[in-house]
Enzyme design. Structure first.
Site, PDB file in Angstrom:
ATOM      1  N   HIS A  29     -32.310  -8.871  -1.379  1.00 42.65           N
ATOM      2  CA  HIS A  29     -32.883  -8.809  -2.730  1.00 42.65           C
ATOM      3  C   HIS A  29     -34.386  -8.499  -2.656  1.00 42.65           C
ATOM      4  O   HIS A  29     -34.910  -7.691  -3.410  1.00 42.65           O
ATOM      5  CB  HIS A  29     -32.717 -10.159  -3.446  1.00 42.65           C
ATOM      6  N   LYS A  53     -20.367 -17.201 -12.117  1.00 43.46           N
ATOM      7  CA  LYS A  53     -20.220 -17.888 -10.837  1.00 43.46           C
ATOM      8  C   LYS A  53     -20.772 -19.315 -10.983  1.00 43.46           C
ATOM      9  O   LYS A  53     -21.703 -19.540 -11.745  1.00 43.46           O
ATOM     10  CB  LYS A  53     -21.068 -17.203  -9.772  1.00 43.46           C
ATOM     11  N   ARG A 103     -25.420  -2.114  -1.221  1.00 39.71           N
ATOM     12  CA  ARG A 103     -25.439  -2.410   0.211  1.00 39.71           C
ATOM     13  C   ARG A 103     -24.440  -1.560   0.972  1.00 39.71           C
ATOM     14  O   ARG A 103     -24.712  -1.064   2.039  1.00 39.71           O
ATOM     15  CB  ARG A 103     -25.118  -3.894   0.447  1.00 39.71           C
ATOM     16  N   SER A 141     -25.636 -13.710  -0.997  1.00 42.25           N
ATOM     17  CA  SER A 141     -26.058 -15.084  -1.316  1.00 42.25           C
ATOM     18  C   SER A 141     -24.990 -16.089  -0.892  1.00 42.25           C
ATOM     19  O   SER A 141     -25.315 -17.176  -0.414  1.00 42.25           O
ATOM     20  CB  SER A 141     -26.342 -15.211  -2.809  1.00 42.25           C
TER      21      SER A 141
HETATM   22  N1  COA Z   1     -29.125  -7.961  -0.876  1.00 46.64           N
HETATM   23  C1  COA Z   1     -28.388  -9.059  -0.705  1.00 46.64           C
HETATM   24  N2  COA Z   1     -27.387  -9.411  -1.500  1.00 46.64           N
HETATM   25  C2  COA Z   1     -27.143  -8.600  -2.518  1.00 46.64           C
HETATM   26  C3  COA Z   1     -27.852  -7.444  -2.763  1.00 46.64           C
HETATM   27  C4  COA Z   1     -28.886  -7.135  -1.888  1.00 46.64           C
HETATM   28  N3  COA Z   1     -29.627  -6.055  -2.046  1.00 46.64           N
HETATM   29  N4  COA Z   1     -27.357  -6.852  -3.845  1.00 46.64           N
HETATM   30  C5  COA Z   1     -26.355  -7.623  -4.262  1.00 46.64           C
HETATM   31  N5  COA Z   1     -26.235  -8.668  -3.449  1.00 46.64           N
HETATM   32  C6  COA Z   1     -25.200  -9.714  -3.497  1.00 46.64           C
HETATM   33  C7  COA Z   1     -25.721 -11.047  -3.888  1.00 46.64           C
HETATM   34  O1  COA Z   1     -26.155 -11.742  -2.755  1.00 46.64           O
HETATM   35  C8  COA Z   1     -24.515 -11.655  -4.523  1.00 46.64           C
HETATM   36  O2  COA Z   1     -23.676 -12.150  -3.516  1.00 46.64           O
HETATM   37  P1  COA Z   1     -22.600 -13.283  -3.763  1.00 46.64           P
HETATM   38  O3  COA Z   1     -21.589 -12.724  -4.712  1.00 46.64           O
HETATM   39  O4  COA Z   1     -22.086 -13.509  -2.404  1.00 46.64           O
HETATM   40  O5  COA Z   1     -23.303 -14.492  -4.326  1.00 46.64           O
HETATM   41  C9  COA Z   1     -23.849 -10.454  -5.170  1.00 46.64           C
HETATM   42  O6  COA Z   1     -24.263  -9.341  -4.435  1.00 46.64           O
HETATM   43  C10 COA Z   1     -24.295 -10.180  -6.551  1.00 46.64           C
HETATM   44  O7  COA Z   1     -25.400 -10.970  -6.875  1.00 46.64           O
HETATM   45  P2  COA Z   1     -26.704 -10.535  -7.632  1.00 46.64           P
HETATM   46  O8  COA Z   1     -27.336  -9.346  -7.025  1.00 46.64           O
HETATM   47  O9  COA Z   1     -27.542 -11.756  -7.745  1.00 46.64           O
HETATM   48  O10 COA Z   1     -26.191 -10.023  -8.999  1.00 46.64           O
HETATM   49  P3  COA Z   1     -25.021 -10.522  -9.876  1.00 46.64           P
HETATM   50  O11 COA Z   1     -23.907  -9.578  -9.670  1.00 46.64           O
HETATM   51  O12 COA Z   1     -24.761 -11.959  -9.679  1.00 46.64           O
HETATM   52  O13 COA Z   1     -25.708 -10.299 -11.278  1.00 46.64           O
HETATM   53  C11 COA Z   1     -25.774  -9.869 -13.611  1.00 46.64           C
HETATM   54  C12 COA Z   1     -24.959  -9.904 -12.326  1.00 46.64           C
HETATM   55  C13 COA Z   1     -26.420 -11.193 -13.899  1.00 46.64           C
HETATM   56  C14 COA Z   1     -26.842  -8.783 -13.523  1.00 46.64           C
HETATM   57  C15 COA Z   1     -24.718  -9.478 -14.655  1.00 46.64           C
HETATM   58  O14 COA Z   1     -23.638 -10.404 -14.595  1.00 46.64           O
HETATM   59  C16 COA Z   1     -25.262  -9.474 -16.047  1.00 46.64           C
HETATM   60  O15 COA Z   1     -25.889  -8.534 -16.443  1.00 46.64           O
HETATM   61  N6  COA Z   1     -25.027 -10.562 -16.788  1.00 46.64           N
HETATM   62  C17 COA Z   1     -25.464 -10.688 -18.154  1.00 46.64           C
HETATM   63  C18 COA Z   1     -24.292 -10.566 -19.109  1.00 46.64           C
HETATM   64  C19 COA Z   1     -23.967  -9.106 -19.344  1.00 46.64           C
HETATM   65  O16 COA Z   1     -24.783  -8.326 -19.780  1.00 46.64           O
HETATM   66  N7  COA Z   1     -22.698  -8.748 -19.073  1.00 46.64           N
HETATM   67  C20 COA Z   1     -22.237  -7.393 -19.279  1.00 46.64           C
HETATM   68  C21 COA Z   1     -22.587  -6.476 -18.124  1.00 46.64           C
HETATM   69  S1  COA Z   1     -21.524  -6.751 -16.731  1.00 46.64           S
END
Ligand code: COA
Length: 175
Positions: A29, A53, A103, A141
């Site tokens: 990240h 989650k 990734r 994560s």
């Molecule tokens: N390096 C390391 N890990 C990464 C990464 C990177 N560059 N890019 C993604 N990841 C991993 C994270 O570690 C995490 O791993 P995990 O599933 O093992 O915990 C996973 O990919 C995704 O996590 P993160 O990057 O924190 O994003 P997310 O997918 O949890 O976030 C939101 C999603 C919050 C952006 C999305 O749900 C959202 O927009 N929510 C708001 C509601 C909405 O608008 N919904 C409609 C659109 S879907």
């Protein structure tokens, strides 16, 4: 404001939102934040308040960890907590670009779905994907949380302040 510009930056004055759960922030990240801040200004790191989650850290803790980890990264970067739809948040802060890190091929389906849903919800919001560095392409994560739970070495996976916080939760191996 964490990570406020202290030097020159080649970022153009188009801002972007890098949204995620960041539970907890990894070196992957951080790498995306560093790369994005070279291109976009301001860069808002948007921490999702609630997530589908189950989360280990409260949003305020996740925000604080990010702020600690990005100290010293040049650029106009701020960290905020958001609730609700990401596209609504983008409209609220007046930014129309969403950054996501890719990734591996395995990320593509999930990311494509999210980008398309966001485009359906708001046509004016574009998603831009940045490839993570090779060394952080395997980090996630949940892997980090699992290693922390078993008191494994986190030094190559997360910034030092995040490792310290995780050791505070799960403890560390006796020397
Ligand atoms: N390096 C390391 N890990 C990464 C990464 C990177 N560059 N890019 C993604 N990841 C991993 C994270 O570690 C995490 O791993 P995990 O599933 O093992 O915990 C996973 O990919 C995704 O996590 P993160 O990057 O924190 O994003 P997310 O997918 O949890 O976030 C939101 C999603 C919050 C952006 C999305 O749900 C959202 O927009 N929510 C708001 C509601 C909405 O608008 N919904 C409609 C659109 S879907």
């Amino acid at each position: 404001m964490a990570g406020k510009n202290t030097g020159t930056t080649s970022a153009v004055s188009v801002g972007a939102v890098y949204a995620g759960t960041f539970d907890a922030l990894t070196n992957g990240h951080r790498d995306v934040i560093e790369r994005a801040a070279r291109i976009f200004s301001p860069l808002v790191v948007a921490v999702a308040e609630s997530s589908t989650k189950g989360v280990l850290f409260k949003s305020a803790e996740r925000k604080e960890l990010i702020e600690g980890a990005i100290q010293g990264i040049p650029g106009d970067i701020r960290v905020e907590i958001f609730e609700g739809l990401l596209v609504d948040y983008c409209h609220k802060v007046g930014l129309r670009t969403v950054i996501r890190g890719l990734r591996a091929v395995s990320d593509y389906e999930y990311e494509a779905q999210m980008a398309m849903i966001n485009r359906d919800l708001a046509e004016d919001i574009e998603t831009v994907f940045l490839m993570t560095s090779r060394r952080s392409s395997f980090i996630s994560s949940s892997v980090v949380r699992d290693i922390a739970k078993w008191k494994g070495d986190l030094s190559k996976l997360v910034p030092p302040n995040v490792a310290e916080k995780l050791r505070g939760v799960f403890g560390s191996r006796p020397a």
